[in-house]
Scaffold this active site. Structure first.
Site, PDB file in Angstrom:
ATOM      1  CD  GLU A 164      -2.961  -1.150   2.280  1.00  0.00           C
ATOM      2  OE1 GLU A 164      -2.654  -0.637   3.362  1.00  0.00           O
ATOM      3  OE2 GLU A 164      -4.073  -1.662   2.070  1.00  0.00           O
TER       4      GLU A 164
ATOM      5  CD  GLU B 149      -3.773  -6.195   2.429  1.00  0.00           C
ATOM      6  OE1 GLU B 149      -4.606  -5.548   3.099  1.00  0.00           O
ATOM      7  OE2 GLU B 149      -2.555  -6.002   2.501  1.00  0.00           O
TER       8      GLU B 149
HETATM    9  C1  BG6 Z   1      -4.314  -3.158   4.834  1.00  0.00           C
HETATM   10  C2  BG6 Z   1      -2.964  -3.623   5.292  1.00  0.00           C
HETATM   11  O1  BG6 Z   1      -4.363  -1.788   4.995  1.00  0.00           O
HETATM   12  O2  BG6 Z   1      -5.435  -3.566   5.491  1.00  0.00           O
HETATM   13  C3  BG6 Z   1      -2.973  -4.768   6.272  1.00  0.00           C
HETATM   14  O3  BG6 Z   1      -2.129  -3.921   4.216  1.00  0.00           O
HETATM   15  C4  BG6 Z   1      -4.151  -4.609   7.210  1.00  0.00           C
HETATM   16  O4  BG6 Z   1      -1.746  -4.827   6.917  1.00  0.00           O
HETATM   17  C5  BG6 Z   1      -5.436  -4.658   6.391  1.00  0.00           C
HETATM   18  O5  BG6 Z   1      -4.191  -5.519   8.250  1.00  0.00           O
HETATM   19  C6  BG6 Z   1      -6.708  -4.594   7.204  1.00  0.00           C
HETATM   20  O6  BG6 Z   1      -6.675  -3.512   8.060  1.00  0.00           O
HETATM   21  P1  BG6 Z   1      -6.897  -3.686   9.605  1.00  0.00           P
HETATM   22  O7  BG6 Z   1      -6.611  -2.360  10.145  1.00  0.00           O
HETATM   23  O8  BG6 Z   1      -8.317  -4.077   9.763  1.00  0.00           O
HETATM   24  O9  BG6 Z   1      -5.944  -4.710  10.070  1.00  0.00           O
END
Ligand code: BG6
Length: 465
Positions: A170, A360
């Site tokens: 990101e 993701e």
């Molecule tokens: C992304 C990141 O922003 O979202 C991850 O690459 C992160 O590291 C994921 O865990 C989900 O966000 P969160 O804050 O719910 O863990």
């Protein structure tokens, strides 16, 4: 629902959120080891016992069991990151830590044992703490040299083991979180725009350099950038709203444009000019950026945003934006918008004409461990199945639109520590991990209902969706 035959189904984690073992076998401290309360909290002087990431889900010692469960779901790909401070504990020393390298030898060998391709993020919010404290992280151009040494080490070591690489997780998140994303110690409010964009320039140069070196050392490797995608809709048809959305898009598209087109776009040059942003670049760097662009674009997708000159601001989601009256939100206030995924896949492909990889996506939710009726325990996470079904159907729509999608790795395929809130209770996994926000728990693993559902999705190549 139709997915290509070689579609890479799998799941994703990051070292700092799951490995634990924060000071074992020579690992140095990373910035996460002093961030016990997540994104918006101030770093502590030393690691503190309330920091759940120090132990994570103990993946460092349990990866064999975990990968076996992922193989049981039929994963074709497993995304993880290498903890930079396991390889170079300080970041600026000459020799790598052999024990750290050996851990990833074993991890990648275990993936291949099950026919799972590793997809590796080189830097996922885990800059060695020493580099943050001594050099102010990516604010310093010296980081390019430290990163180069690190990537040369891991490319030479894991060539033949790892085919897919992502340079920075990101990368655009440095705009919102300079410390977590860029290891920049200067508090955000004291950071000038010139300092921030200079740091971003250093990351772009490092990313292009890594792409060049990867292609030299591993001709078969594919290197991608990784972007936090935020499809943004206008709140109304008011032309002021449309222009606002266009400008918001520019701030994120800039990162992909740099990686795919390899040069500073006109809209950013204008922004720099009008805001007196001065960044130092060299002719050699500009050539490097132009000549070493990425093979594919990867991104995370959780939510869409709305922008406009009026309207109610969203609270609870760190990306900002206005409330979209048509969308419901997760328990953590993240708007749920499956169609946004089709939209962004089309938008990115129209813009860059590169293969795309969704690395993701998922639902952070509160899960309850219950009896499964057969003497064991499980989580009845129908809400997660519903969320993912809706999103994957939109991926299929985008594929039908002609978008080349390489694969899909759901975020936090096994429960792990949240990046933004540092909680365990914000769970994404198909596999429940018995660990609580206060650090208690047996760390035992339990497949959830979604585990069996995802297994079926992969076995049918999405046909059951
Ligand atoms: C992304 C990141 O922003 O979202 C991850 O690459 C992160 O590291 C994921 O865990 C989900 O966000 P969160 O804050 O719910 O863990």
């Amino acid at each position: 629902m139709s997915f290509p035959e070689n579609f890479l189904w799998g799941g994703a984690v990051a070292a700092n959120q799951c490995e634990g073992a924060y000071n074992e076998e020579g690992k140095g401290l990373s910035i996460q080891d002093v961030l016990p309360h997540g994104l918006k909290s101030a770093p502590t002087a030393e690691p503190t016992p309330d920091n759940l990431k120090l132990k994570g889900i103990d993946f460092y010692h349990r990866y064999e069991e975990d990968l076996q469960l992922m193989a049981e779901m039929g994963f074709k790909v497993f995304r993880t990151s290498i903890a930079w401070s396991r390889i170079y504990p300080l970041g600026d020393e000459e020799e790598p830590n052999e024990k750290g390298l050996e851990f990833y030898d074993r991890l990648f060998a275990e993936c291949h044992k099950y026919g799972m391709e590793p997809l590796v993020t080189i830097s996922h919010y885990e800059t060695p703490l020493h580099l943050a404290r001594k050099y102010n992280g990516w604010a310093s151009s010296q980081m390019i040299g430290f990163y180069e040494k690190y990537v040369r080490t891991i490319f030479n070591r894991y060539k033949g083991q790892v085919k897919y690489w992502l340079t920075f997780n990101e990368i655009n998140s440095v705009l919102h979180s300079p410390f977590m994303s860029g290891g920049i110690v200067t508090p955000q409010e004291e950071l000038s725009l010139s300092d921030l964009y200079q740091a971003i320039h250093h990351e772009f140069v490092a990313s292009a350099l890594a792409t060049k070196i990867a292609h030299e050392i591993m001709p078969e490797a594919q290197v991608g950038c990784m972007i936090l995608s935020m499809p943004t809709y206008p709140l109304t048809p008011n032309p002021d709203d449309i222009i606002k959305v266009m400008e918001c898009d520019h701030f994120n598209d800039f990162f992909g444009d740099m990686h795919v087109r390899g040069e500073y776009p006109g809209y950013m040059k204008r922004y720099f000019r009008e805001n007196d942003i001065q960044i130092k670049t060299t002719p050699e760097e500009l050539v490097l950026l132009k000549e070493h662009t990425v093979d594919f674009v990867s991104f995370s997708y959780y939510l869409s945003l709305c922008e406009g000159v009026e309207g109610e601001d969203i609270v609870g989601n760190f990306m900002g934006g206005k409330k979209n009256p048509y969308l419901k939100a997760s328990d953590w206030g993240w708007p749920i918008d499956p169609q946004g995924l089709r939209y962004i896949l089309n938008k990115f492909y129209d813009r860059w004409q590169k293969p795309l990889f969704i690395v993701e996506n998922g639902l952070g939710a509160k899960d309850e461990l219950v009896d499964d009726g057969q003497g064991g325990k499980t989580v009845q996470d129908g809400y997660r199945i519903q969320y993912m079904t809706a999103h994957l159907r939109q991926v299929a729509e985008a594929i039908a639109d002609g978008v080349p999608v390489m694969g899909y790795t759901s975020w936090g395929c096994i429960d792990l520590v949240s990046a933004s809130t540092a909680q365990m209770s914000k769970r994404y996994g198909f596999i429940y991990v018995d660990r609580n926000d206060d650090g208690t728990g047996s760390l035992q693993r339990y497949p959830k209902k979604s585990f069996h559902w995802y297994k079926e999705v992969i076995a049918t190549n999405g046909a059951c969706l």
